[in-house]
Scaffold this motif. Structure first.
Motif, short mmCIF file in Angstrom:
data_model
loop_
_atom_site.label_atom_id
_atom_site.label_comp_id
_atom_site.label_asym_id
_atom_site.label_seq_id
_atom_site.Cartn_x
_atom_site.Cartn_y
_atom_site.Cartn_z
N VAL A 192 -10.31 55.46 46.85
CA VAL A 192 -11.17 56.08 47.42
C VAL A 192 -11.82 55.32 48.39
O VAL A 192 -12.03 55.94 49.64
N THR A 193 -12.72 54.25 48.17
CA THR A 193 -12.89 53.80 48.95
C THR A 193 -12.23 53.00 49.95
O THR A 193 -13.38 52.92 51.17
N THR A 194 -11.21 52.78 49.78
CA THR A 194 -10.30 52.23 50.97
C THR A 194 -10.27 53.68 52.11
O THR A 194 -10.53 53.56 53.38
N ASP A 195 -10.07 54.90 51.55
CA ASP A 195 -9.67 56.03 52.71
C ASP A 195 -11.21 55.98 53.28
O ASP A 195 -11.07 55.89 54.84
N CYS A 196 -12.08 56.09 52.14
CA CYS A 196 -13.43 55.98 53.02
C CYS A 196 -13.87 55.17 54.30
O CYS A 196 -14.54 55.37 55.41
N GLU A 197 -12.95 53.86 54.31
CA GLU A 197 -13.63 53.14 54.39
C GLU A 197 -12.73 52.80 56.57
O GLU A 197 -13.02 52.77 57.26
N SER A 198 -11.52 53.94 56.11
CA SER A 198 -10.68 54.05 56.89
C SER A 198 -10.98 54.73 57.83
O SER A 198 -11.26 55.18 58.90
N ILE A 199 -11.98 55.93 57.09
CA ILE A 199 -12.39 57.00 57.55
C ILE A 199 -13.95 56.39 58.93
O ILE A 199 -13.66 56.47 60.40
N MET A 200 -14.29 55.28 58.08
CA MET A 200 -15.18 54.85 58.59
C MET A 200 -15.08 53.88 60.18
O MET A 200 -15.84 53.58 60.82
N MET A 201 -14.29 53.25 59.94
CA MET A 201 -13.72 52.34 61.39
C MET A 201 -13.21 53.48 62.15
O MET A 201 -13.10 53.16 63.28
N LEU A 202 -13.01 54.85 62.39
CA LEU A 202 -13.16 55.42 63.29
C LEU A 202 -14.26 56.20 63.54
O LEU A 202 -14.67 57.34 64.35
N ASP A 203 -14.74 57.20 62.51
CA ASP A 203 -16.01 57.47 62.90
C ASP A 203 -17.34 56.59 61.61
O ASP A 203 -17.37 57.72 60.50
N ARG A 204 -17.58 55.93 61.85
CA ARG A 204 -18.72 55.25 61.77
C ARG A 204 -19.83 56.14 60.14
O ARG A 204 -20.17 55.87 59.70
N ASN A 205 -20.21 57.09 61.06
CA ASN A 205 -21.19 58.10 60.56
C ASN A 205 -20.70 59.38 60.08
O ASN A 205 -21.25 60.68 59.24
N SER A 206 -19.78 59.16 59.68
CA SER A 206 -18.58 60.82 58.66
C SER A 206 -19.37 60.80 57.71
O SER A 206 -19.03 60.10 57.69
N VAL A 207 -19.91 62.32 57.88
CA VAL A 207 -20.93 63.01 56.73
C VAL A 207 -19.58 63.11 54.97
O VAL A 207 -20.23 62.35 54.37
N PRO A 208 -18.70 63.52 55.62
CA PRO A 208 -18.16 63.79 54.28
C PRO A 208 -17.71 62.42 53.87
O PRO A 208 -17.26 61.68 52.06
N ALA A 209 -17.08 61.38 54.55
CA ALA A 209 -16.60 59.84 53.87
C ALA A 209 -18.22 59.07 53.48
O ALA A 209 -18.49 58.64 52.43
N ASN A 210 -19.28 59.44 54.49
CA ASN A 210 -20.39 58.61 53.50
C ASN A 210 -20.68 59.27 52.12
O ASN A 210 -21.17 58.29 51.28
N TYR A 211 -20.67 60.69 52.34
CA TYR A 211 -20.82 61.44 50.83
C TYR A 211 -19.73 60.51 49.71
O TYR A 211 -20.51 60.43 48.31
N LEU A 212 -18.49 60.93 49.85
CA LEU A 212 -17.77 60.64 48.63
C LEU A 212 -18.14 58.95 48.41
O LEU A 212 -17.80 58.28 47.48
N LEU A 213 -18.24 58.16 49.61
CA LEU A 213 -18.10 56.95 49.24
C LEU A 213 -19.26 56.50 48.50
O LEU A 213 -19.91 56.00 47.68
N GLY A 214 -20.31 57.40 48.77
CA GLY A 214 -21.38 56.96 47.88
C GLY A 214 -21.80 57.32 46.69
O GLY A 214 -22.53 57.35 45.78
N VAL A 215 -20.80 58.93 46.27
CA VAL A 215 -20.79 59.26 44.85
C VAL A 215 -19.74 58.33 44.10
O VAL A 215 -20.19 58.11 43.35
N VAL A 216 -18.60 57.84 44.38
CA VAL A 216 -18.50 56.51 44.82
C VAL A 216 -19.12 55.17 43.86
O VAL A 216 -18.40 54.26 42.58
N GLN A 217 -19.30 55.33 44.86
CA GLN A 217 -20.47 53.55 44.35
C GLN A 217 -21.21 54.27 43.30
O GLN A 217 -21.69 53.63 42.51
N SER A 218 -22.01 55.11 43.29
CA SER A 218 -23.21 55.85 42.11
C SER A 218 -22.48 55.45 40.70
O SER A 218 -23.14 54.55 39.81
N LEU A 219 -21.07 56.25 40.43
CA LEU A 219 -20.45 56.06 39.76
C LEU A 219 -20.12 54.78 38.82
O LEU A 219 -19.99 54.43 37.57
N SER A 220 -19.77 53.88 39.71
CA SER A 220 -18.99 52.44 40.19
C SER A 220 -20.46 51.51 39.43
O SER A 220 -20.00 49.86 39.68
#
Length: 492
Positions: free
Chosen positions: A350-378
């Motif tokens: 998940v983290t890898t994909d979200c980081e790939s998304i943010m390389m293309l769009d660093r302010n991507s709402v879906p990517a930042n949201y899901l990354l936040g969820v995973v970071q919180s759970l981790s």
């Protein structure tokens, strides 16, 4: 659609000054012109060849023979004749114009443009050369160049239908739909029964969301051309946007009847079945679309969504893998794949994909949201707060992000900040302004826990149970266990 009804103009047929040639050469040259006019280009070549044999310096005979070779699609000989003419008369514009036509026919548009520019440099007001260049620029996807040449042509000849057509298509390509409609109107005044023009004008109206007018144009196009599949498919799309799904399906069926391998029409049918919740039929249509066009992005995406909805996450994952292979910058595919990884409990992926998304769009709402969820759970609370803050900055009414950020602040003993986020989220919900309308298991989980901390334990448990049901439906086993553990802890 093609512009096959518009042809590049041939080099001009010019009378030879009689003082330059003897009577026999003049006669043979004229005989060639007459044969070319009747479309007898094989015989015209013979006449021009005889004229050149008698007078090897007969420049215009070389050009005329080149024109006939061009019509016969013998491009090598046509080019040789135009080149011979230029050797004899280096400033002869019609020879450069002929060479431009040869390269245009061969699909070598850059080289064609160079030759056409040379011809125009020598004869800047020659409308045939300008028209040729407009056609070349169309093939080079240079609508600005097309418009520039067509402007001059139409100022000189307002009734030039081919220039008006090219002008309309250039505006269409640039997304200037109102200007395109104006020019299609002018073109249809000249050629009222051209179904292509009704087709393209209909698309303009569709993109301007004037669906009723779009439908009128597509109806007319189909009256004029009853057996072209793309017309029915386009009319189906317009009907669908008007909410007339029955007629939309009738049109898609007709399109497939006319062209059984039209992949996009199968995808359109899949879309209607998906809207009806008929996933088995939608899946069949997607499979057909992909069978006929394995690169059709929309069909892979549709099939991925269908498989996600029915809980076949492994099949969905395969479609999103394929989408990313087709287009490594497909943000939607990365987002969908990251959610499947999340539901498989593969948080590193998940983290890898979200980081790939943010390389293309660093302010991507879906990517930042899901990354936040995973970071919180981790357990990466500060990092998660940063991710959720980016979401809220981009979309202040994203309630799920507010609840998650509030929970993290609560865990860090920042009660004032936590309650501020919880209360703001509830105010947004009360106003019906929540932009995350379709709540997933992560949003329900965060809302349930937030309500518990706000002193509403019973409501909290109801929402947490809803979160568990959604997680179970989506086969999110790891997160389902997390929710059940939380519910059990609250009951203790």
């Amino acid at each position: 659609m093609s512009d096959s009804h518009i042809q590049l103009p041939s080099a001009q047929v010019l009378e030879l000054p009689k003082h330059q040639l003897d009577t026999q050469v003049q006669k043979l040259y004229q005989q060639g012109n007459d044969r070319a006019f009747r479309g007898e280009h094989d015989r015209a070549v013979l006449s021009y060849t005889q004229a050149i044999t008698l007078d090897p310096n007969c420049v215009l005979a070389y050009c005329a023979r080149g024109d006939s070779f061009l019509k016969l699609k013998d491009y090598q000989k046509a080019k040789a004749d135009y080149t011979s003419a230029l050797k004899l008369s280096p400033a002869l514009s019609i020879a450069d114009g002929g060479i431009a036509q040869v390269y245009y026919e061969l699909g070598e548009y850059e080289t064609a443009l160079v030759a056409c520019n040379r011809a125009i440099l020598r004869e800047p007001e020659n409308l045939e050369f300008l028209h040729s260049r407009a056609l070349i620029n169309k093939q080079l996807s240079d609508p600005v160049g097309v418009l520039s040449d067509c402007k001059f042509i139409l100022e000189c000849q307002p009734s030039d239908s081919s220039a008006r057509w090219l002008n309309a298509r250039a505006h269409f390509q640039m997304g200037n739909y109102q200007l395109a409609i104006f020019n299609f109107n002018q073109y249809l005044n000249l050629r009222i029964d051209d179904f292509y023009a009704h087709y393209y004008r209909g698309i303009c109206y569709e993109r301007l969301e004037s669906f009723d007018r779009a439908l009128i144009d597509l109806d007319r196009a189909i009256e004029l051309k009853t057996d072209l599949a793309i017309l029915y498919r386009r009319r189906g799309r317009i009907c669908q946007q008007l909410g007339d799904f029955t007629n939309a399906m009738v049109n898609y069926d007709r399109a497939i009847e006319l062209d059984p391998q039209m992949a996009q029409a199968y995808g359109n049918r899949a879309d209607i079945y998906m809207n009806r919740g008929d996933y088995p039929r939608a899946l069949i249509q997607c499979n057909q679309a992909i069978r006929f066009d394995p690169q059709l992005v929309s069909a892979h995406y549709q099939r991925g969504v269908i498989n996600t909805e029915v809980g076949n996450l492994h099949a969905a994952l395969a479609d999103y893998h394929r989408l990313i292979q087709i287009n490594p910058q497909d943000l939607k595919a990365y987002i969908q794949r990251s959610w499947i990884y999340f539901r498989h409990g593969e948080y590193a992926a998940v983290t890898t994909d979200c980081e790939s998304i943010m390389m293309l769009d660093r302010n991507s709402v879906p990517a930042n949201y899901l990354l936040g969820v995973v970071q919180s759970l981790s357990g990466f609370k500060q990092e998660a707060i940063y991710s959720f803050t980016k979401v809220v900055d981009a979309q202040p009414n994203f309630v799920c992000a507010l609840y998650h950020r509030g929970l993290l602040q609560h865990d860090l003993k920042n009660e004032a900040k936590a309650m501020s986020d919880f209360q703001l989220a509830q105010e947004i919900q009360a106003q019906g302004a929540d932009c995350s309308t379709k709540r997933d298991e992560t949003g329900l989980y965060a809302e349930g826990l937030a309500l518990y901390h706000m002193g509403q334990p019973e409501t909290a448990k109801v929402i947490l149970h809803q979160a568990a049901l959604v997680a179970q439906k989506l086969k999110n086993t790891v997160f389902y266990r997390q929710i059940i553990f939380t519910i059990e802890a609250l009951d203790m």
